[in-house]
Motif scaffolding. Sequence first.
Motif, PDB file in Angstrom:
ATOM      1  N   ASP A 141    -123.106 -32.451  31.114  1.00  0.00           N
ATOM      2  CA  ASP A 141    -124.335 -32.533  30.330  1.00  0.00           C
ATOM      3  C   ASP A 141    -125.132 -33.792  30.687  1.00  0.00           C
ATOM      4  OD1 ASP A 141    -124.174 -30.158  28.867  1.00  0.00           O
ATOM      5  OD2 ASP A 141    -122.853 -31.059  27.375  1.00  0.00           O
ATOM      6  N   GLU A 142    -124.445 -34.917  30.796  1.00  0.00           N
ATOM      7  CA  GLU A 142    -125.151 -36.147  31.143  1.00  0.00           C
ATOM      8  C   GLU A 142    -125.731 -36.077  32.553  1.00  0.00           C
ATOM      9  OE1 GLU A 142    -123.087 -39.788  30.463  1.00  0.00           O
ATOM     10  OE2 GLU A 142    -122.718 -39.365  28.344  1.00  0.00           O
ATOM     11  N   MET A 190    -121.138 -20.797  28.065  1.00  0.00           N
ATOM     12  CA  MET A 190    -122.234 -19.856  27.847  1.00  0.00           C
ATOM     13  C   MET A 190    -123.322 -20.475  26.971  1.00  0.00           C
ATOM     14  SD  MET A 190    -119.981 -16.349  27.480  1.00  0.00           S
ATOM     15  CE  MET A 190    -121.355 -15.262  27.130  1.00  0.00           C
ATOM     16  N   ARG A 191    -122.915 -21.266  25.990  1.00  0.00           N
ATOM     17  CA  ARG A 191    -123.923 -21.950  25.168  1.00  0.00           C
ATOM     18  C   ARG A 191    -124.719 -22.943  26.015  1.00  0.00           C
ATOM     19  NH1 ARG A 191    -119.594 -21.913  21.402  1.00  0.00           N
ATOM     20  NH2 ARG A 191    -119.039 -24.064  21.922  1.00  0.00           N
ATOM     21  N   ARG A 192    -124.028 -23.603  26.945  1.00  0.00           N
ATOM     22  CA  ARG A 192    -124.731 -24.551  27.822  1.00  0.00           C
ATOM     23  C   ARG A 192    -125.729 -23.812  28.707  1.00  0.00           C
ATOM     24  NH1 ARG A 192    -120.593 -26.787  29.880  1.00  0.00           N
ATOM     25  NH2 ARG A 192    -120.523 -28.676  28.611  1.00  0.00           N
ATOM     26  N   VAL A 193    -125.358 -22.661  29.220  1.00  0.00           N
ATOM     27  CA  VAL A 193    -126.286 -21.863  30.024  1.00  0.00           C
ATOM     28  C   VAL A 193    -127.527 -21.525  29.202  1.00  0.00           C
ATOM     29  CG1 VAL A 193    -126.628 -19.688  31.246  1.00  0.00           C
ATOM     30  CG2 VAL A 193    -124.454 -20.898  31.474  1.00  0.00           C
ATOM     31  N   ARG A 196    -129.543 -24.893  28.621  1.00  0.00           N
ATOM     32  CA  ARG A 196    -129.973 -25.822  29.649  1.00  0.00           C
ATOM     33  C   ARG A 196    -130.370 -25.198  30.974  1.00  0.00           C
ATOM     34  NH1 ARG A 196    -127.775 -31.555  28.981  1.00  0.00           N
ATOM     35  NH2 ARG A 196    -129.690 -31.606  30.146  1.00  0.00           N
ATOM     36  N   ALA A 197    -129.972 -23.969  31.246  1.00  0.00           N
ATOM     37  CA  ALA A 197    -130.061 -23.453  32.608  1.00  0.00           C
ATOM     38  C   ALA A 197    -131.300 -22.605  32.855  1.00  0.00           C
ATOM     39  CB  ALA A 197    -128.813 -22.631  32.941  1.00  0.00           C
ATOM     40  N   ALA A 225    -129.429 -13.849  24.033  1.00  0.00           N
ATOM     41  CA  ALA A 225    -129.613 -13.876  22.578  1.00  0.00           C
ATOM     42  C   ALA A 225    -129.481 -15.307  22.054  1.00  0.00           C
ATOM     43  CB  ALA A 225    -128.591 -12.966  21.901  1.00  0.00           C
ATOM     44  N   MET A 226    -128.500 -16.053  22.571  1.00  0.00           N
ATOM     45  CA  MET A 226    -128.369 -17.467  22.188  1.00  0.00           C
ATOM     46  C   MET A 226    -129.616 -18.244  22.570  1.00  0.00           C
ATOM     47  SD  MET A 226    -124.527 -18.552  23.390  1.00  0.00           S
ATOM     48  CE  MET A 226    -123.387 -17.243  23.771  1.00  0.00           C
ATOM     49  N   ARG A 227    -130.148 -17.927  23.726  1.00  0.00           N
ATOM     50  CA  ARG A 227    -131.348 -18.615  24.216  1.00  0.00           C
ATOM     51  C   ARG A 227    -132.532 -18.352  23.267  1.00  0.00           C
ATOM     52  NH1 ARG A 227    -132.066 -20.525  29.430  1.00  0.00           N
ATOM     53  NH2 ARG A 227    -134.167 -20.610  30.321  1.00  0.00           N
TER      54      ARG A 227
END
Length: 298
Positions: A141-142, A190-193, A196-197, A225-227
């Motif tokens: 993340d950083e 998947m939450r990071r995608v 952030r992606a 859906a999360m996005r």
Amino acid sequence: MKIGFTLPQVGKVAWQAPQVARYAREAERLGAASLWVIDRLLSPVDPEIGYNGADTFPEEFSAILDPFVLLGVAATATERVEIGSNILNTPWYPPALLARTLTTLDVLSGGRLVPGFGTGWSPEEYVAAGVPMKERGARLDETLDALEQLWTADPAEFHGEHWQVPATKSALKPVRRPPVYLAGFAPAAMRRVARRADGWLPAVAPPGMTDLDAMVVKPLAAIRAMRADLGRDPATLDAILRVYPTVRSTTVVADVADTIKRVQDQTDVRHVLVDLMYQADDVDGLLGLVEWILDATR
């Protein structure tokens, strides 16, 4: 459908490194849309975690070429294809060094870099890299935050818990901000995608592990859906699928071609990369497979 292929990086073809430029030029001539690398550091003798559920690493990983050098060769040997990583084990690399390397590759290629990032999973590789494995998610993340600064700001600066980039003049930028692709099926990944992606990097392994609904369609829908829940447009999330036949087979061309055709019919993924690591012992053998797969999917 855009179809890409991995560069000759792993196993017996690694001994033919002087032919990487020829491979890249010929793959582009044959119609490949992209060329890719993976990122392995070690082939542990007695791994704590084996590869793909096994107790060991494949013999092919005992010889592997550097991903950044190969992308540099491909960047200068070609004119049209995208060059990408699926994936770089990002927490191993200080962000300032990674930004310098990726910016160089993007400038060399005229803006064709597609960097794929992930965290890896091998404890021995983290020991060798000198990075605590328990920090891998936070370090990724950083790194993404630091890359954003180094790619868009001048002066650029980043201060995190794990990585520091003192304020620096940062005049040389990529031709265009490289799209960030992330890998992973775990909930946190998947939450990071979603958060952030620009794109997601799923994978299937013909002939067996090719349930597109379970491995591509449903996870991609869940990420989108999360996005949407985060207030980001789900339609802006791309996906590039790795087609990864893990056993050498005389039917590999048919298996891969069938998988690609099903991807086109059953999903909205429109870019696949074919990893032929196990399928040939020399560069000419790889190029033969590239040509046959492209012909079989036209």
